[in-house]
Design a protein around this motif. Sequence first.
Motif, PDB file in Angstrom:
ATOM      1  N   CYS A  88       0.857  -1.189   0.000  1.00 52.19           N
ATOM      2  CA  CYS A  88       0.000   0.000   0.000  1.00 52.19           C
ATOM      3  C   CYS A  88       0.889   1.234   0.000  1.00 52.19           C
ATOM      4  O   CYS A  88       1.814   1.337   0.805  1.00 52.19           O
ATOM      5  N   ASP A  89       0.581   2.178  -0.891  1.00 52.23           N
ATOM      6  CA  ASP A  89       1.342   3.427  -0.920  1.00 52.23           C
ATOM      7  C   ASP A  89       0.462   4.627  -0.579  1.00 52.23           C
ATOM      8  O   ASP A  89       0.833   5.766  -0.825  1.00 52.23           O
ATOM      9  N   VAL A  90      -0.720   4.364   0.011  1.00 51.05           N
ATOM     10  CA  VAL A  90      -1.624   5.458   0.370  1.00 51.05           C
ATOM     11  C   VAL A  90      -1.129   6.183   1.619  1.00 51.05           C
ATOM     12  O   VAL A  90      -1.207   7.400   1.723  1.00 51.05           O
ATOM     13  N   GLY A  91      -0.603   5.430   2.596  1.00 51.98           N
ATOM     14  CA  GLY A  91       0.132   6.025   3.710  1.00 51.98           C
ATOM     15  C   GLY A  91      -0.696   6.768   4.737  1.00 51.98           C
ATOM     16  O   GLY A  91      -0.317   7.865   5.163  1.00 51.98           O
TER      17      GLY A  91
ATOM     18  N   GLY B 128      -3.266  -3.410   3.708  1.00 56.44           N
ATOM     19  CA  GLY B 128      -2.763  -2.996   2.403  1.00 56.44           C
ATOM     20  C   GLY B 128      -3.844  -2.396   1.519  1.00 56.44           C
ATOM     21  O   GLY B 128      -4.927  -2.053   1.924  1.00 56.44           O
ATOM     22  N   GLU B 129      -3.502  -2.286   0.262  1.00 58.67           N
ATOM     23  CA  GLU B 129      -4.459  -1.840  -0.751  1.00 58.67           C
ATOM     24  C   GLU B 129      -4.554  -2.913  -1.826  1.00 58.67           C
ATOM     25  O   GLU B 129      -3.701  -2.981  -2.714  1.00 58.67           O
ATOM     26  N   PRO B 130      -5.579  -3.771  -1.748  1.00 55.69           N
ATOM     27  CA  PRO B 130      -5.651  -4.906  -2.684  1.00 55.69           C
ATOM     28  C   PRO B 130      -5.728  -4.507  -4.148  1.00 55.69           C
ATOM     29  O   PRO B 130      -5.265  -5.253  -5.014  1.00 55.69           O
ATOM     30  N   LEU B 131      -6.299  -3.336  -4.444  1.00 55.29           N
ATOM     31  CA  LEU B 131      -6.428  -2.947  -5.849  1.00 55.29           C
ATOM     32  C   LEU B 131      -5.116  -2.474  -6.465  1.00 55.29           C
ATOM     33  O   LEU B 131      -5.079  -2.145  -7.654  1.00 55.29           O
ATOM     34  N   SER B 132      -4.044  -2.460  -5.683  1.00 55.08           N
ATOM     35  CA  SER B 132      -2.743  -2.204  -6.299  1.00 55.08           C
ATOM     36  C   SER B 132      -2.255  -3.437  -7.062  1.00 55.08           C
ATOM     37  O   SER B 132      -1.228  -3.389  -7.745  1.00 55.08           O
TER      38      SER B 132
ATOM     39  N   ASP C 202     -19.024  -8.999  -5.014  1.00 54.98           N
ATOM     40  CA  ASP C 202     -20.391  -8.946  -4.515  1.00 54.98           C
ATOM     41  C   ASP C 202     -20.613  -7.730  -3.628  1.00 54.98           C
ATOM     42  O   ASP C 202     -21.753  -7.269  -3.485  1.00 54.98           O
ATOM     43  N   TRP C 203     -19.538  -7.232  -3.020  1.00 51.87           N
ATOM     44  CA  TRP C 203     -19.659  -6.061  -2.143  1.00 51.87           C
ATOM     45  C   TRP C 203     -18.353  -5.292  -2.151  1.00 51.87           C
ATOM     46  O   TRP C 203     -17.290  -5.864  -1.932  1.00 51.87           O
ATOM     47  N   ILE C 204     -18.453  -3.991  -2.408  1.00 52.12           N
ATOM     48  CA  ILE C 204     -17.284  -3.113  -2.420  1.00 52.12           C
ATOM     49  C   ILE C 204     -17.451  -2.064  -1.332  1.00 52.12           C
ATOM     50  O   ILE C 204     -18.374  -1.243  -1.388  1.00 52.12           O
ATOM     51  N   CYS C 205     -16.580  -2.119  -0.330  1.00 51.82           N
ATOM     52  CA  CYS C 205     -16.538  -1.101   0.717  1.00 51.82           C
ATOM     53  C   CYS C 205     -15.438  -0.105   0.362  1.00 51.82           C
ATOM     54  O   CYS C 205     -14.256  -0.455   0.362  1.00 51.82           O
ATOM     55  N   LEU C 206     -15.830   1.110   0.048  1.00 51.19           N
ATOM     56  CA  LEU C 206     -14.883   2.174  -0.293  1.00 51.19           C
ATOM     57  C   LEU C 206     -14.631   3.025   0.944  1.00 51.19           C
ATOM     58  O   LEU C 206     -15.560   3.600   1.514  1.00 51.19           O
ATOM     59  N   SER C 207     -13.366   3.082   1.351  1.00 56.13           N
ATOM     60  CA  SER C 207     -12.963   3.932   2.472  1.00 56.13           C
ATOM     61  C   SER C 207     -11.903   4.913   1.957  1.00 56.13           C
ATOM     62  O   SER C 207     -10.704   4.622   1.990  1.00 56.13           O
ATOM     63  N   PRO C 208     -12.331   6.063   1.446  1.00 56.53           N
ATOM     64  CA  PRO C 208     -11.415   6.971   0.746  1.00 56.53           C
ATOM     65  C   PRO C 208     -10.457   7.675   1.693  1.00 56.53           C
ATOM     66  O   PRO C 208     -10.759   7.896   2.868  1.00 56.53           O
ATOM     67  N   LYS C 209      -9.288   8.018   1.151  1.00 58.68           N
ATOM     68  CA  LYS C 209      -8.254   8.708   1.922  1.00 58.68           C
ATOM     69  C   LYS C 209      -7.884  10.008   1.212  1.00 58.68           C
ATOM     70  O   LYS C 209      -7.770  10.058  -0.016  1.00 58.68           O
ATOM     71  N   LYS C 210      -7.644  11.054   1.996  1.00 57.55           N
ATOM     72  CA  LYS C 210      -7.424  12.386   1.430  1.00 57.55           C
ATOM     73  C   LYS C 210      -6.183  12.471   0.557  1.00 57.55           C
ATOM     74  O   LYS C 210      -6.153  13.224  -0.423  1.00 57.55           O
ATOM     75  N   ASN C 211      -5.135  11.728   0.939  1.00 58.38           N
ATOM     76  CA  ASN C 211      -3.857  11.890   0.243  1.00 58.38           C
ATOM     77  C   ASN C 211      -3.754  11.089  -1.040  1.00 58.38           C
ATOM     78  O   ASN C 211      -2.783  11.227  -1.780  1.00 58.38           O
ATOM     79  N   LYS C 212      -4.766  10.250  -1.347  1.00 61.06           N
ATOM     80  CA  LYS C 212      -4.792   9.548  -2.634  1.00 61.06           C
ATOM     81  C   LYS C 212      -6.241   9.169  -2.904  1.00 61.06           C
ATOM     82  O   LYS C 212      -6.708   8.117  -2.484  1.00 61.06           O
ATOM     83  N   LEU C 213      -6.939  10.034  -3.597  1.00 57.37           N
ATOM     84  CA  LEU C 213      -8.388   9.906  -3.747  1.00 57.37           C
ATOM     85  C   LEU C 213      -8.765   8.740  -4.661  1.00 57.37           C
ATOM     86  O   LEU C 213      -7.968   8.291  -5.488  1.00 57.37           O
ATOM     87  N   PRO C 214      -9.995   8.251  -4.517  1.00 54.38           N
ATOM     88  CA  PRO C 214     -10.430   7.094  -5.316  1.00 54.38           C
ATOM     89  C   PRO C 214     -10.506   7.391  -6.815  1.00 54.38           C
ATOM     90  O   PRO C 214     -10.679   8.536  -7.242  1.00 54.38           O
ATOM     91  N   THR C 215     -10.412   6.312  -7.574  1.00 59.14           N
ATOM     92  CA  THR C 215     -10.632   6.384  -9.013  1.00 59.14           C
ATOM     93  C   THR C 215     -12.134   6.348  -9.289  1.00 59.14           C
ATOM     94  O   THR C 215     -12.931   5.889  -8.465  1.00 59.14           O
ATOM     95  N   GLN C 216     -12.521   6.816 -10.460  1.00 62.33           N
ATOM     96  CA  GLN C 216     -13.939   6.879 -10.800  1.00 62.33           C
ATOM     97  C   GLN C 216     -14.587   5.506 -10.828  1.00 62.33           C
ATOM     98  O   GLN C 216     -15.752   5.345 -10.456  1.00 62.33           O
ATOM     99  N   THR C 217     -13.824   4.491 -11.258  1.00 57.66           N
ATOM    100  CA  THR C 217     -14.405   3.149 -11.338  1.00 57.66           C
ATOM    101  C   THR C 217     -14.875   2.651  -9.980  1.00 57.66           C
ATOM    102  O   THR C 217     -15.874   1.937  -9.890  1.00 57.66           O
ATOM    103  N   VAL C 218     -14.177   3.046  -8.924  1.00 62.33           N
ATOM    104  CA  VAL C 218     -14.573   2.604  -7.587  1.00 62.33           C
ATOM    105  C   VAL C 218     -15.737   3.452  -7.067  1.00 62.33           C
ATOM    106  O   VAL C 218     -16.696   2.914  -6.480  1.00 62.33           O
TER     107      VAL C 218
END
Length: 210
Positions: free
Chosen positions: A44-47, A86-90, A122-138
């Motif tokens: 994970c590089d979101v930090g 971590g960040e699985p979508l990396s 089946d289920w996507i839990c989005l927990s956004p972080k200020k220093n690396k914002l989500p992509t549109q697909t999520v």
Amino acid sequence: MLPKEIQLEVNKGAMLPLMEEFYTIQGEGSHTGRAAYFIRIGGCDVGCHWCDVKESWNAEIHPPTKVDLIVENAAKYADTVVVTGGEPLSWDMTLLTERLKEKNLKVHIETSGAFPLSGTWDWICLSPKKNKLPTQTVYDNAHELKVIIYNKHDFIFAEEQAELVNDNAILFLQPEWSKKEEMTPLIVDYVMNNPKWRVSLQTHKYLNIP
């Protein structure tokens, strides 16, 4: 540095840096209280400064593990699997989710959304972080938005994120664990005044389970 042949397997998602896997009770969000098998992927590089699994950040210290072995272990337990990090979508989640669904498992992900969506969920839990914002697909595909409240400014961030996520996403505010005594009363008041939001708590920590 990984051997070339292993790196190729990691790149295509046939092997993933597995930090840990465990069977427990989902403690947060919409599925609180349900049994689930957690698969924690390293890297994970979101930090986030308040991250409670900083040991997950460096993928290099977590051994590349064959997806088929991960799935074999998961299938022994609950009918629901939660992929987290971590960040699985990396990493490319396509093969992992395909194999899990072949076992008729419900497949959930917990993600910051900082990388494009891969895999079938089946289920996507989005927990956004200020220093690396989500992509549109999520944003477009999230089933729930869970914003961590560390300070009062995070309520502003939460509303900004609610404007960006799809209209069907369930909205949660969750106190950051080290600030729970201070922030929980503020969250309760906020939700009572803004009932589109719900309260999420880290109930697994209150239960003293993983």
